[in-house]
Design a protein around this motif. Structure first.
Motif, PDB file in Angstrom:
ATOM      1  N   SER A  82       0.669  -1.141   0.126  1.00 43.52           N
ATOM      2  CA  SER A  82      -0.094   0.058   0.012  1.00 43.52           C
ATOM      3  C   SER A  82       0.892   1.184  -0.045  1.00 43.52           C
ATOM      4  CB  SER A  82      -0.829  -0.035   1.207  1.00 43.52           C
ATOM      5  OG  SER A  82       0.055   0.162   2.374  1.00 43.52           O
ATOM      6  N   SER A  83       0.284   2.320  -0.103  1.00 45.15           N
ATOM      7  CA  SER A  83       1.051   3.647  -0.209  1.00 45.15           C
ATOM      8  C   SER A  83       1.705   3.861   1.149  1.00 45.15           C
ATOM      9  CB  SER A  83       0.210   4.777  -0.438  1.00 45.15           C
ATOM     10  OG  SER A  83      -1.068   4.988   0.455  1.00 45.15           O
TER      11      SER A  83
ATOM     12  N   ASN B 155       2.775   8.479  -6.863  1.00 41.20           N
ATOM     13  CA  ASN B 155       1.464   7.808  -7.701  1.00 41.20           C
ATOM     14  C   ASN B 155       1.413   6.538  -7.455  1.00 41.20           C
ATOM     15  OD1 ASN B 155       0.840  10.220  -8.956  1.00 41.20           O
ATOM     16  ND2 ASN B 155       2.741  10.087 -10.496  1.00 41.20           N
ATOM     17  N   TRP B 156       0.433   6.056  -7.244  1.00 38.62           N
ATOM     18  CA  TRP B 156      -0.083   4.587  -7.483  1.00 38.62           C
ATOM     19  C   TRP B 156      -0.490   3.984  -8.847  1.00 38.62           C
ATOM     20  CZ3 TRP B 156       0.764   1.025  -3.486  1.00 38.62           C
ATOM     21  CH2 TRP B 156       0.276  -0.178  -3.661  1.00 38.62           C
ATOM     22  N   TYR B 157       0.504   3.256  -9.340  1.00 41.26           N
ATOM     23  CA  TYR B 157       0.146   2.901 -10.751  1.00 41.26           C
ATOM     24  C   TYR B 157      -0.501   1.299 -11.038  1.00 41.26           C
ATOM     25  CZ  TYR B 157       3.493   6.545 -11.798  1.00 41.26           C
ATOM     26  OH  TYR B 157       4.298   7.438 -11.821  1.00 41.26           O
ATOM     27  N   SER B 158      -1.177   1.029 -11.990  1.00 38.05           N
ATOM     28  CA  SER B 158      -1.882  -0.231 -11.899  1.00 38.05           C
ATOM     29  C   SER B 158      -1.159  -1.196 -11.572  1.00 38.05           C
ATOM     30  CB  SER B 158      -2.620  -0.341 -13.394  1.00 38.05           C
ATOM     31  OG  SER B 158      -1.800  -0.236 -14.418  1.00 38.05           O
ATOM     32  N   HIS B 159       0.290  -1.437 -12.247  1.00 38.55           N
ATOM     33  CA  HIS B 159       0.938  -2.657 -11.621  1.00 38.55           C
ATOM     34  C   HIS B 159       1.042  -3.110 -10.299  1.00 38.55           C
ATOM     35  CE1 HIS B 159       4.727  -0.869 -10.653  1.00 38.55           C
ATOM     36  NE2 HIS B 159       4.523   0.378 -11.911  1.00 38.55           N
ATOM     37  N   MET B 160       1.000  -1.957  -9.675  1.00 41.50           N
ATOM     38  CA  MET B 160       1.385  -2.059  -8.127  1.00 41.50           C
ATOM     39  C   MET B 160       0.285  -2.723  -7.169  1.00 41.50           C
ATOM     40  SD  MET B 160       2.831   1.774  -7.684  1.00 41.50           S
ATOM     41  CE  MET B 160       3.609   1.734  -6.115  1.00 41.50           C
ATOM     42  N   GLU B 161      -0.750  -2.962  -8.044  1.00 47.48           N
ATOM     43  CA  GLU B 161      -1.771  -3.869  -7.506  1.00 47.48           C
ATOM     44  C   GLU B 161      -1.805  -5.311  -7.869  1.00 47.48           C
ATOM     45  OE1 GLU B 161      -4.695  -2.761  -5.847  1.00 47.48           O
ATOM     46  OE2 GLU B 161      -4.696  -0.671  -6.337  1.00 47.48           O
ATOM     47  N   ASP B 162      -0.580  -5.607  -8.389  1.00 45.97           N
ATOM     48  CA  ASP B 162      -0.339  -7.173  -8.683  1.00 45.97           C
ATOM     49  C   ASP B 162      -0.024  -7.775  -7.259  1.00 45.97           C
ATOM     50  OD1 ASP B 162      -0.570  -6.623 -11.169  1.00 45.97           O
ATOM     51  OD2 ASP B 162       1.309  -6.677 -11.739  1.00 45.97           O
ATOM     52  N   TYR B 163       0.883  -7.085  -6.601  1.00 48.84           N
ATOM     53  CA  TYR B 163       1.354  -7.793  -5.472  1.00 48.84           C
ATOM     54  C   TYR B 163       0.113  -7.846  -4.413  1.00 48.84           C
ATOM     55  CZ  TYR B 163       4.415  -8.462  -1.353  1.00 48.84           C
ATOM     56  OH  TYR B 163       4.959  -9.174  -0.146  1.00 48.84           O
TER      57      TYR B 163
END
Length: 237
Positions: free
Chosen positions: A80-81, A90-98
């Motif tokens: 999370s941030s 920024n929170w990019y879409s690929h950061m949701e993978d984990y």
């Protein structure tokens, strides 16, 4: 690798490494045939390269439903941030993978103590970036067998990452056995003992240096206690 293994001075253990897959040998592990499985993770720099890790965890989940399984290491990703400080916010879409794959594998975040941010970019001031990139997880079987399992994130040494110690059965908490008595500061030799301890030679990181010097001073105070203040209430009576 043979020289490194021999230098460990450990016999009757099996050495496991990824020297066949990476010339720098990013992993060197030892195991003693315990009925416990550990996966050590080294997350590469790009989301595409890390995809292999997420695929592996999904596959291995079904193979470890009845086996205690621990997963730990540098995932090179945050949940999370709240797990970063400084740098790009920024929170990019690929950061949701984990977080998404952790949820799919039903992994449990092990109790953690010590440092929260486990990676430092090595730059001072406003250029400093801190992130929690190192994690320790377990499956339900692990927590069923070792309910007190926890991960300790220690102080960085030469690496830009914090070392992790995974303890399956932490020792029971003990009451403090050392109490400081203010009257010691008035005893002859106290100031000299403090000066001697602080001027002593100590190595490794700042915390280790501090504890080494405190142990040195503690020896003097223990002797002082035995000579002057042991069972002081009874002696006053």
């Amino acid at each position: 690798m043979e020289a490194v293994e021999a230098g460990m001075g450990i016999s009757d253990w099996h050495f496991l490494s990824n020297i066949q897959h990476h010339h720098l040998c990013r992993f060197l592990g030892l195991e003693d045939d315990s009925a416990f499985r550990v996966t050590f993770v080294y997350g590469l720099n790009t989301p595409a390269e890390r995809a292999a890790i997420w695929s592996y965890l999904i596959t291995e989940k079904t193979h470890n439903t009845s086996v205690p399984w621990g997963i730990m290491g540098d995932f090179n990703a945050i949940m999370s941030s709240m797990d970063r400080q400084g740098g790009d916010s920024n929170w990019y879409s690929h950061m949701e993978d984990y977080p998404n794959y952790v949820s799919q594998t039903e992994l449990i975040h092990l109790l953690a103590t010590g440092m929260h941010y486990t990676w430092h970019n090595g730059r001072p001031g406003d250029a400093t970036i801190l992130k929690k990139l190192d994690w320790a997880w377990g499956n339900q079987q692990l927590l069923t067998q070792w309910s007190l399992a926890k991960a300790t994130f220690q102080t960085r040494l030469s690496s830009d990452h914090n070392p992790i110690i995974l303890s399956l059965s932490p020792p029971p908490l003990r009451k403090p056995r050392f109490n400081f008595l203010n009257l010691w500061t008035e005893k002859e030799g106290y100031e000299e003992a403090v000066t001697s301890a602080w001027n002593g030679v100590a190595y490794r990181n700042p915390i280790s240096k501090l504890t080494t010097k405190l142990r040195s001073l503690k020896e003097f105070l223990h002797q002082l206690h035995q000579s002057h203040t042991y069972h002081i209430s009874a002696r006053v009576s």
